[in-house]
Design a protein around this motif. Structure first.
Motif, short mmCIF file in Angstrom:
data_model
loop_
_atom_site.label_atom_id
_atom_site.label_comp_id
_atom_site.label_asym_id
_atom_site.label_seq_id
_atom_site.Cartn_x
_atom_site.Cartn_y
_atom_site.Cartn_z
N ILE A 92 -1.14 20.05 -5.05
CA ILE A 92 -0.79 20.61 -3.75
C ILE A 92 -1.81 21.67 -3.33
O ILE A 92 -2.23 21.73 -2.17
N GLU A 93 -2.21 22.51 -4.28
CA GLU A 93 -3.20 23.56 -3.96
C GLU A 93 -4.51 22.95 -3.50
O GLU A 93 -5.16 23.47 -2.58
N LYS A 94 -4.89 21.82 -4.09
CA LYS A 94 -6.17 21.18 -3.75
C LYS A 94 -6.12 20.45 -2.41
O LYS A 94 -7.03 20.58 -1.60
N TYR A 95 -5.03 19.69 -2.18
CA TYR A 95 -4.99 18.80 -1.02
C TYR A 95 -4.19 19.35 0.16
O TYR A 95 -4.47 18.98 1.31
N GLU A 96 -3.19 20.18 -0.09
CA GLU A 96 -2.37 20.71 1.01
C GLU A 96 -2.09 22.20 0.76
O GLU A 96 -0.98 22.59 0.41
N PRO A 97 -3.14 23.04 0.91
CA PRO A 97 -3.04 24.47 0.57
C PRO A 97 -1.94 25.24 1.30
O PRO A 97 -1.36 26.17 0.74
N GLU B 87 0.85 -1.20 0.00
CA GLU B 87 0.00 0.00 0.00
C GLU B 87 0.88 1.25 0.00
O GLU B 87 1.80 1.36 0.80
N HIS B 88 0.58 2.16 -0.90
CA HIS B 88 1.35 3.40 -1.01
C HIS B 88 0.61 4.55 -0.34
O HIS B 88 -0.56 4.45 0.02
N SER B 89 1.30 5.67 -0.20
CA SER B 89 0.73 6.82 0.50
C SER B 89 -0.39 7.47 -0.31
O SER B 89 -0.57 7.20 -1.50
N LYS B 90 -1.12 8.34 0.35
CA LYS B 90 -2.21 9.06 -0.31
C LYS B 90 -1.71 9.96 -1.45
O LYS B 90 -2.51 10.36 -2.29
N CYS B 91 -0.42 10.28 -1.44
CA CYS B 91 0.14 11.06 -2.54
C CYS B 91 -0.14 10.35 -3.87
O CYS B 91 -0.35 11.00 -4.90
N TYR B 92 -0.14 9.02 -3.83
CA TYR B 92 -0.40 8.23 -5.04
C TYR B 92 -1.87 7.82 -5.14
O TYR B 92 -2.49 7.98 -6.19
N THR B 93 -2.41 7.29 -4.05
CA THR B 93 -3.75 6.70 -4.10
C THR B 93 -4.88 7.72 -4.11
O THR B 93 -5.97 7.44 -4.60
N GLU B 94 -4.64 8.91 -3.55
CA GLU B 94 -5.69 9.93 -3.48
C GLU B 94 -5.33 11.18 -4.29
O GLU B 94 -6.13 11.67 -5.09
N TYR B 95 -4.11 11.66 -4.13
CA TYR B 95 -3.69 12.88 -4.82
C TYR B 95 -3.47 12.63 -6.32
O TYR B 95 -3.60 13.54 -7.13
N GLY B 96 -3.09 11.40 -6.66
CA GLY B 96 -2.84 11.07 -8.06
C GLY B 96 -1.46 11.45 -8.56
O GLY B 96 -1.23 11.53 -9.77
N LEU B 97 -0.51 11.67 -7.65
CA LEU B 97 0.85 12.01 -8.06
C LEU B 97 1.59 10.79 -8.59
O LEU B 97 1.35 9.67 -8.16
N LYS B 98 2.53 11.02 -9.51
CA LYS B 98 3.35 9.94 -10.05
C LYS B 98 4.68 9.84 -9.33
O LYS B 98 5.38 8.84 -9.43
N ARG B 99 5.05 10.91 -8.62
CA ARG B 99 6.30 10.92 -7.87
C ARG B 99 6.10 11.74 -6.60
O ARG B 99 5.21 12.59 -6.53
N THR B 100 6.91 11.45 -5.60
CA THR B 100 6.92 12.29 -4.41
C THR B 100 8.37 12.69 -4.15
O THR B 100 9.25 12.41 -4.95
N GLY B 101 8.60 13.31 -3.05
CA GLY B 101 9.95 13.83 -2.77
C GLY B 101 9.78 15.23 -2.23
O GLY B 101 8.82 15.52 -1.52
N CYS B 102 10.67 16.11 -2.60
CA CYS B 102 10.54 17.50 -2.18
C CYS B 102 9.35 18.11 -2.91
O CYS B 102 9.35 18.19 -4.15
N ALA B 103 8.36 18.50 -2.18
CA ALA B 103 7.11 18.98 -2.77
C ALA B 103 7.34 20.19 -3.67
O ALA B 103 8.03 21.13 -3.30
#
Length: 340
Positions: free
Chosen positions: A295-300, A264-280
């Motif tokens: 980022i604007e939508k999920y972590e303003p 199971e991966h983080s919400k960055c992938y499963t909810e936010y729909g990001l293809k990569r994470t790291g330094c935001a």
């Protein structure tokens, strides 16, 4: 949370793995490295990203004596979803992932040294040129060397003097022409990576005298890493070795591992729909515009922070992309006219 039982030996480990040669060979190699009497102190860097999730599962399955220690580097610019996922991983595997602060958090590093732009290589070259008062001129190499004698290697990059195009500014099409017309009005630097991660792990290994350093680098990721690393393992002259368990994994292998072991991966992938994470919001990312929307939508709050930190770089990159598009269209027209 369900307790995860480790395989008792390599045979049991292989009995439970998918029928995939890359995955099977990788597990044999990981078991051999981790349980080798050569290594007494092993450190594994966890990021909270999807590659890191697979790596952690591999290492945990192979670490029969529990001698691997896990660390995470807090850059000062992380998704809350990543932090939450790290807690989930600690509970799932019954481990501690020790956080380590950046030597200089990214916001401070960017304010002090400059903002990242295009890539690490481009930023490093531009940083050196800016430091010596470079005027972004289109002059012959010899003439520029007389004017800026202390940065000859960077001038070779600027003048496309290296045999390999990857080491020249032309590796980024139209960038030289763009910078001549649009000289940067802010400092550019790649030091945010250096002080947030690279130097932190080196100091950590030295302080705790680890003899094996494990990281989640994959050759299939491409970029500079593909040119730097040629294998999953190398011996280091500084007294420790480096092991990259996922180095030979293709995307399809990673997906098969995910499905087989229910990763199971983080919400960055499963909810936010990001293809990569790291330094935001890192400006090095090709898809940073899409990432900014997420980022604007999920972590303003984070959205406001990254724009304050990287805003100048975002705007210059946008101008470069428009310039690139315009130049390509002009080039296409010229070619079409020459055919007539």
């Amino acid at each position: 949370m369900k307790e995860i039982n480790k395989p008792k030996d390599i045979g049991e480990l292989l009995d439970g793995c998918p029928k995939n040669q890359i995955i099977g060979d990788n597990l044999v190699r990981a078991w051999s490295k981790i349980n080798s009497s050569k290594y007494e102190k092993i450190v594994c860097s966890i990021s909270g990203g999807s590659d890191s999730d697979v790596m952690l599962d591999i290492i945990h399955q192979c670490d029969k004596d529990g001698k691997v220690e896990y660390v995470w580097f807090d850059t000062g610019l992380e998704y809350q979803a990543t932090k939450d996922h790290l807690k989930y991983l600690e509970e799932k595997y019954g481990i501690e992932i020790r956080p380590y602060r950046a030597i200089k958090p990214i916001p401070i590093s960017c304010k002090t040294y400059g903002q990242p732009f295009i890539s690490k290589n481009v930023s490093q070259n531009l940083q050196s040129l800016q430091r010596h008062g470079f005027k972004f001129e289109d002059k012959p190499y010899e003439e520029l060397c007389e004017e800026y004698p202390k940065v000859k290697s960077k001038l070779k990059w600027w003048c496309n003097m290296y045999d390999c195009s990857a080491f020249n500014i032309c590796n980024n099409k139209w960038l030289k022409e763009f910078l001549i017309e649009n000289p940067p009005t802010f400092k550019i630097s790649h030091n945010c990576c250096k002080y947030a991660k690279k130097d932190v792990v080196h100091n950590l290994i030295k302080e705790y005298e680890y003899d094996l350093n494990i990281s989640g680098v994959r050759s299939a990721e491409g970029g500079a890493r593909k040119n730097i690393y040629k294998s999953c393992f190398d011996e280091n002259g500084d007294g420790y070795d480096n092991y990259r368990p996922l180095f030979w994994y293709k995307d399809s292998d990673k997906q098969e591992y995910d499905e087989h072991y229910s990763i199971e991966h983080s919400k960055c992938y499963t909810e936010y729909g990001l293809k990569r994470t790291g330094c935001a919001g890192c400006p090095f990312g090709r898809d940073f515009e899409q990432e900014l929307e997420v980022i604007e939508k999920y972590e303003p709050k984070l959205f406001k922070a990254v724009n304050n930190i990287f805003g100048d770089s975002y705007e210059l990159t946008r101008k470069y992309r428009e310039f690139y598009k315009k130049k390509n269209e002009e080039e296409k027209l010229v070619k079409e006219r020459s055919k007539k």
